[in-house]
Design a protein around this motif. Structure first.
Motif, mmCIF file in Angstrom:
data_model
loop_
_atom_site.group_PDB
_atom_site.id
_atom_site.type_symbol
_atom_site.label_atom_id
_atom_site.label_comp_id
_atom_site.label_asym_id
_atom_site.label_seq_id
_atom_site.Cartn_x
_atom_site.Cartn_y
_atom_site.Cartn_z
ATOM 1 N N ALA A 53 0.830 -1.210 0.000
ATOM 2 C CA ALA A 53 0.000 0.000 0.000
ATOM 3 C C ALA A 53 0.864 1.259 0.000
ATOM 4 N N SER A 102 1.479 3.778 -3.395
ATOM 5 C CA SER A 102 1.170 5.208 -3.280
ATOM 6 C C SER A 102 2.410 6.052 -3.524
ATOM 7 N N TYR A 129 3.125 8.808 -6.473
ATOM 8 C CA TYR A 129 3.573 10.154 -6.120
ATOM 9 C C TYR A 129 4.777 10.551 -6.976
ATOM 10 N N LEU A 163 -2.756 13.994 -4.141
ATOM 11 C CA LEU A 163 -3.580 12.893 -3.645
ATOM 12 C C LEU A 163 -2.721 11.676 -3.309
ATOM 13 N N SER A 164 -1.708 11.404 -4.113
ATOM 14 C CA SER A 164 -0.817 10.273 -3.828
ATOM 15 C C SER A 164 -0.055 10.501 -2.532
ATOM 16 N N PHE A 223 -2.331 9.675 0.228
ATOM 17 C CA PHE A 223 -2.458 8.226 0.384
ATOM 18 C C PHE A 223 -1.241 7.634 1.093
ATOM 19 N N GLY A 266 -1.734 8.533 4.650
ATOM 20 C CA GLY A 266 -2.875 7.787 5.175
ATOM 21 C C GLY A 266 -2.543 6.324 5.433
ATOM 22 N N PHE A 267 -1.845 5.674 4.495
ATOM 23 C CA PHE A 267 -1.481 4.268 4.699
ATOM 24 C C PHE A 267 -0.436 4.118 5.804
#
Length: 186
Positions: free
Chosen positions: A75, A79, A83, A130-131, A134, A137-138
């Motif tokens: 994950a 991401s 990016y 957004l990447s 992520f 977030g991960f």
């Protein structure tokens, strides 16, 4: 007469069986304490979260959930790949637009006008951002998963505490009813 000899031999053998028996010993039975609970270490979830914060996947290894480590790295790595890819494309579009403003038209985006170069920059900048979200977030999800998993390892799940579906007949119509029973045995 021939039947008397085998029958007497049988009784003789059965009578000597007790000669080879073992001597009875007195044994004292000690009941084990079935109520004794395992010690709960309240710092275990914090340790797992700390280990995952230091190195992603280390908290999962601490919890002995080794199958989650490839998921964590998959994950975060995917991401991170997107990016880097979106950042490189954003720089290409930005550099092509800057060169176009300086009057050069020798880049690989010769077929695009200036408005399309600006739209490409915005598109890849948004995807890059957004990447990055992520990735963060991960990373945070990795820490939270290690913490929650370490806390749930200490959760008491045994047969004394259960929830089971039950089918029982109705007292009047004798049709089957479906119910749910919660059991706690002391």
């Amino acid at each position: 007469m021939n039947k008397i000899v085998p029958i007497s031999l049988l009784f003789f053998l059965l009578g000597t069986v007790s000669l080879f028996a073992q001597v009875k010993e007195e044994t004292v039975l000690v009941a084990k304490d079935s109520i004794a609970l395992e010690e709960i270490d309240p710092l275990t979830p914090a340790k797992a979260a700390f280990y995952s914060a230091i190195l992603p996947g280390l908290g999962q290894a601490y919890n002995k959930k080794y199958w989650k480590i490839p998921l964590v790295y998959g994950a975060i790595g995917t991401s991170l790949y997107f990016y880097i890819d979106n950042n490189n494309k954003y720089r290409d579009y930005r550099n092509a637009y800057k060169r176009r403003l300086e009057g050069f038209n020798d880049d690989k985006y010769q077929y695009l006008d200036e408005s399309r170069l600006v739209a490409g920059q915005k598109f890849y900048q948004r995807n890059r951002d957004l990447s990055a979200l992520f990735v963060v977030g991960f990373y945070a999800l990795n820490i939270i998963d290690a913490n929650v998993d370490a806390a749930l390892i200490q959760f008491n799940v045994n047969e004394r505490l259960s929830m089971r579906p039950e089918i029982y007949p109705n007292d009047v119509t004798f049709k089957p009813n479906v119910g749910l029973t919660f059991n706690y045995r002391f």
